[in-house]
Design a protein around this motif. Structure first.
Motif, PDB file in Angstrom:
ATOM      1  N   ALA A 265      27.486 107.325  50.796  1.00  0.00           N
ATOM      2  CA  ALA A 265      28.279 108.542  50.663  1.00  0.00           C
ATOM      3  C   ALA A 265      27.417 109.770  50.915  1.00  0.00           C
ATOM      4  CB  ALA A 265      28.884 108.612  49.274  1.00  0.00           C
ATOM      5  N   ASN A 266      28.029 110.796  51.476  1.00  0.00           N
ATOM      6  CA  ASN A 266      27.394 112.104  51.658  1.00  0.00           C
ATOM      7  C   ASN A 266      26.081 112.042  52.433  1.00  0.00           C
ATOM      8  OD1 ASN A 266      29.519 113.288  50.155  1.00  0.00           O
ATOM      9  ND2 ASN A 266      28.488 112.718  48.269  1.00  0.00           N
ATOM     10  N   VAL A 267      26.117 111.385  53.589  1.00  0.00           N
ATOM     11  CA  VAL A 267      24.929 111.265  54.432  1.00  0.00           C
ATOM     12  C   VAL A 267      25.185 112.008  55.742  1.00  0.00           C
ATOM     13  CG1 VAL A 267      23.421 109.676  55.677  1.00  0.00           C
ATOM     14  CG2 VAL A 267      24.319 109.033  53.434  1.00  0.00           C
ATOM     15  N   PRO A 268      24.368 113.017  56.062  1.00  0.00           N
ATOM     16  CA  PRO A 268      24.514 113.687  57.363  1.00  0.00           C
ATOM     17  C   PRO A 268      24.078 112.738  58.476  1.00  0.00           C
ATOM     18  CG  PRO A 268      22.640 114.579  56.162  1.00  0.00           C
ATOM     19  CD  PRO A 268      23.306 113.600  55.253  1.00  0.00           C
ATOM     20  N   VAL A 269      24.690 112.871  59.643  1.00  0.00           N
ATOM     21  CA  VAL A 269      24.410 111.959  60.752  1.00  0.00           C
ATOM     22  C   VAL A 269      24.251 112.719  62.066  1.00  0.00           C
ATOM     23  CG1 VAL A 269      25.670 110.035  59.697  1.00  0.00           C
ATOM     24  CG2 VAL A 269      26.867 111.557  61.271  1.00  0.00           C
TER      25      VAL A 269
ATOM     26  N   GLY B 167      31.612 111.567  55.022  1.00  0.00           N
ATOM     27  CA  GLY B 167      31.873 112.176  53.729  1.00  0.00           C
ATOM     28  C   GLY B 167      31.567 111.316  52.525  1.00  0.00           C
ATOM     29  N   TYR B 168      32.470 111.385  51.589  1.00  0.00           N
ATOM     30  CA  TYR B 168      32.300 110.730  50.293  1.00  0.00           C
ATOM     31  C   TYR B 168      32.370 109.212  50.409  1.00  0.00           C
ATOM     32  CZ  TYR B 168      33.207 109.430  45.462  1.00  0.00           C
ATOM     33  OH  TYR B 168      33.145 108.850  44.235  1.00  0.00           O
ATOM     34  N   TYR B 169      33.072 108.696  51.418  1.00  0.00           N
ATOM     35  CA  TYR B 169      33.309 107.259  51.502  1.00  0.00           C
ATOM     36  C   TYR B 169      32.214 106.498  52.238  1.00  0.00           C
ATOM     37  CZ  TYR B 169      37.878 108.554  49.824  1.00  0.00           C
ATOM     38  OH  TYR B 169      38.895 109.061  49.074  1.00  0.00           O
ATOM     39  N   GLY B 170      31.598 107.105  53.239  1.00  0.00           N
ATOM     40  CA  GLY B 170      30.585 106.403  54.016  1.00  0.00           C
ATOM     41  C   GLY B 170      31.211 105.269  54.817  1.00  0.00           C
ATOM     42  N   ILE B 171      30.390 104.304  55.196  1.00  0.00           N
ATOM     43  CA  ILE B 171      30.853 103.082  55.854  1.00  0.00           C
ATOM     44  C   ILE B 171      30.293 101.924  55.043  1.00  0.00           C
ATOM     45  CG2 ILE B 171      30.854 101.679  57.950  1.00  0.00           C
ATOM     46  CD1 ILE B 171      30.172 104.156  59.543  1.00  0.00           C
ATOM     47  N   ILE B 172      31.140 101.036  54.606  1.00  0.00           N
ATOM     48  CA  ILE B 172      30.719  99.917  53.766  1.00  0.00           C
ATOM     49  C   ILE B 172      29.622  99.124  54.471  1.00  0.00           C
ATOM     50  CG2 ILE B 172      31.473  97.765  52.674  1.00  0.00           C
ATOM     51  CD1 ILE B 172      34.245  99.070  52.382  1.00  0.00           C
ATOM     52  N   ASP B 173      28.560  98.856  53.754  1.00  0.00           N
ATOM     53  CA  ASP B 173      27.403  98.082  54.213  1.00  0.00           C
ATOM     54  C   ASP B 173      26.632  98.730  55.366  1.00  0.00           C
ATOM     55  OD1 ASP B 173      27.979  96.116  52.305  1.00  0.00           O
ATOM     56  OD2 ASP B 173      29.238  94.987  53.697  1.00  0.00           O
ATOM     57  N   LYS B 174      26.925  99.993  55.703  1.00  0.00           N
ATOM     58  CA  LYS B 174      26.192 100.641  56.791  1.00  0.00           C
ATOM     59  C   LYS B 174      25.614 101.988  56.385  1.00  0.00           C
ATOM     60  CE  LYS B 174      28.238  98.356  60.675  1.00  0.00           C
ATOM     61  NZ  LYS B 174      28.496  98.448  62.074  1.00  0.00           N
ATOM     62  N   ILE B 175      26.413 102.816  55.742  1.00  0.00           N
ATOM     63  CA  ILE B 175      25.957 104.163  55.378  1.00  0.00           C
ATOM     64  C   ILE B 175      26.610 104.552  54.051  1.00  0.00           C
ATOM     65  CG2 ILE B 175      27.744 105.311  56.733  1.00  0.00           C
ATOM     66  CD1 ILE B 175      25.751 107.528  57.319  1.00  0.00           C
TER      67      ILE B 175
ATOM     68  N   PHE C  89      25.823 116.338  62.406  1.00  0.00           N
ATOM     69  CA  PHE C  89      26.953 116.576  61.514  1.00  0.00           C
ATOM     70  C   PHE C  89      26.544 116.486  60.046  1.00  0.00           C
ATOM     71  CE2 PHE C  89      29.272 114.318  65.100  1.00  0.00           C
ATOM     72  CZ  PHE C  89      29.838 115.465  65.623  1.00  0.00           C
ATOM     73  N   PRO C  90      26.896 117.494  59.229  1.00  0.00           N
ATOM     74  CA  PRO C  90      26.781 117.302  57.782  1.00  0.00           C
ATOM     75  C   PRO C  90      27.815 116.255  57.361  1.00  0.00           C
ATOM     76  CG  PRO C  90      27.717 119.461  58.306  1.00  0.00           C
ATOM     77  CD  PRO C  90      27.394 118.808  59.598  1.00  0.00           C
ATOM     78  N   SER C  91      27.665 115.681  56.200  1.00  0.00           N
ATOM     79  CA  SER C  91      28.518 114.555  55.805  1.00  0.00           C
ATOM     80  C   SER C  91      30.002 114.899  55.788  1.00  0.00           C
ATOM     81  CB  SER C  91      28.101 114.018  54.441  1.00  0.00           C
ATOM     82  OG  SER C  91      28.348 114.970  53.422  1.00  0.00           O
ATOM     83  N   HIS C  92      30.360 116.149  55.471  1.00  0.00           N
ATOM     84  CA  HIS C  92      31.785 116.481  55.420  1.00  0.00           C
ATOM     85  C   HIS C  92      32.425 116.507  56.809  1.00  0.00           C
ATOM     86  CE1 HIS C  92      29.923 120.485  55.833  1.00  0.00           C
ATOM     87  NE2 HIS C  92      31.022 120.824  56.475  1.00  0.00           N
TER      88      HIS C  92
END
Length: 181
Positions: A164-168, A154-162, A147-150
Motif C-alpha cells: 500500500a502507498n508505494v510510489p511507482v 494507492g491504499y490497495y497495492g497489488i497482492i503479492d507484488k506491491i 507517480f505518487p501512490s494516489h
C-alpha cells in the motif's frame, strides 16, 4: 359516553397534528477521525513527493516535466513533428510496465501485453496516472512517468507484488491513436 368518545377523538386528532420533532443523535462525533485522516494523507503525499524529488535530483541528465495532474514525467522518445494528442473517445494502443522507485520491475511490459483503451470512456483497470498520462503523449512516443501512490495503486497495492502507498514509475509506449469521428 358519546361525549367521552368525541373528547378522546378530538384529543387524539389534535395530538396527531403536532409536527414531528427531530431526534437527537445517540452519539456525537466531532469529526476528529476525518481531520486526522486528512493530516495523515497530507504527510504521506509529502513523503512520497520527497522520494520522487530525490530520484529526480539523482538523475539530473533527464528533463523532468511536472504535470498539472500531480505526477512527473520525461520523454525517452519524443515526436517533435506530430501535433496530435488523443482526445475523448479516441482508441489508443500502448504498452507499459510498472517499477518501484528503485527500478525493481513490479509488472513487466510482457505481462501487460498490448493494451487498448478508449480515452475517458473505458472503465478499464488502468491506474489513474496512466489514464491521464496517455493524454499527454503523441503516437510513437515513449514516456517514463513518476507517480505518487494516489495516482498509482494507492491504499490497495497489488497482492503479492506491491504494498500500500508505494510510489511507482511506469514507462509507456503509445503505439497508435485511432481518432473517433
Amino acid at each position: 359516553m358519546h361525549k367521552l368518545f368525541f373528547t378522546l377523538l378530538a384529543i387524539t386528532l389534535l395530538h396527531a397534528c403536532k409536527s414531528p420533532e427531530a431526534r437527537k443523535p445517540v452519539q456525537q462525533n466531532s469529526g476528529t477521525f476525518i481531520d486526522a485522516s486528512i493530516e495523515r494523507n497530507k504527510k504521506l503525499v509529502e513523503a512520497e513527493e520527497a522520494q520522487i524529488e530525490d530520484l529526480m535530483k539523482s538523475n539530473p541528465a533527464q528533463q523532468y516535466i511536472t504535470s498539472d495532474n500531480g505526477f512527473w514525467y520525461f520523454y525517452e522518445t519524443k515526436d517533435t513533428l506530430n501535433t496530435s494528442f488523443p482526445k475523448f473517445g479516441d482508441r489508443v494502443q500502448f504498452t507499459y510496465n510498472v517499477s518501484d522507485l528503485d527500478g525493481n520491475v513490479i509488472v513487466s511490459e510482457k505481462e501487460n501485453g498490448l493494451q487498448e483503451y478508449f480515452i475517458d470512456q473505458t472503465n478499464q483497470e488502468l491506474i489513474t496516472g496512466i489514464r491521464q498520462g496517455l493524454k499527454l503523449m503523441k503516437e510513437g512516443e515513449k514516456v517514463t512517468f513518476l507517480f505518487p501512490s494516489h495516482k498509482a495503486y494507492g491504499y490497495y497495492g497489488i497482492i503479492d507484488k506491491i504494498g500500500a502507498n508505494v510510489p511507482v514509475t511506469s514507462t509507456v509506449t503509445l503505439k497508435s491513436i485511432d481518432k473517433t469521428q
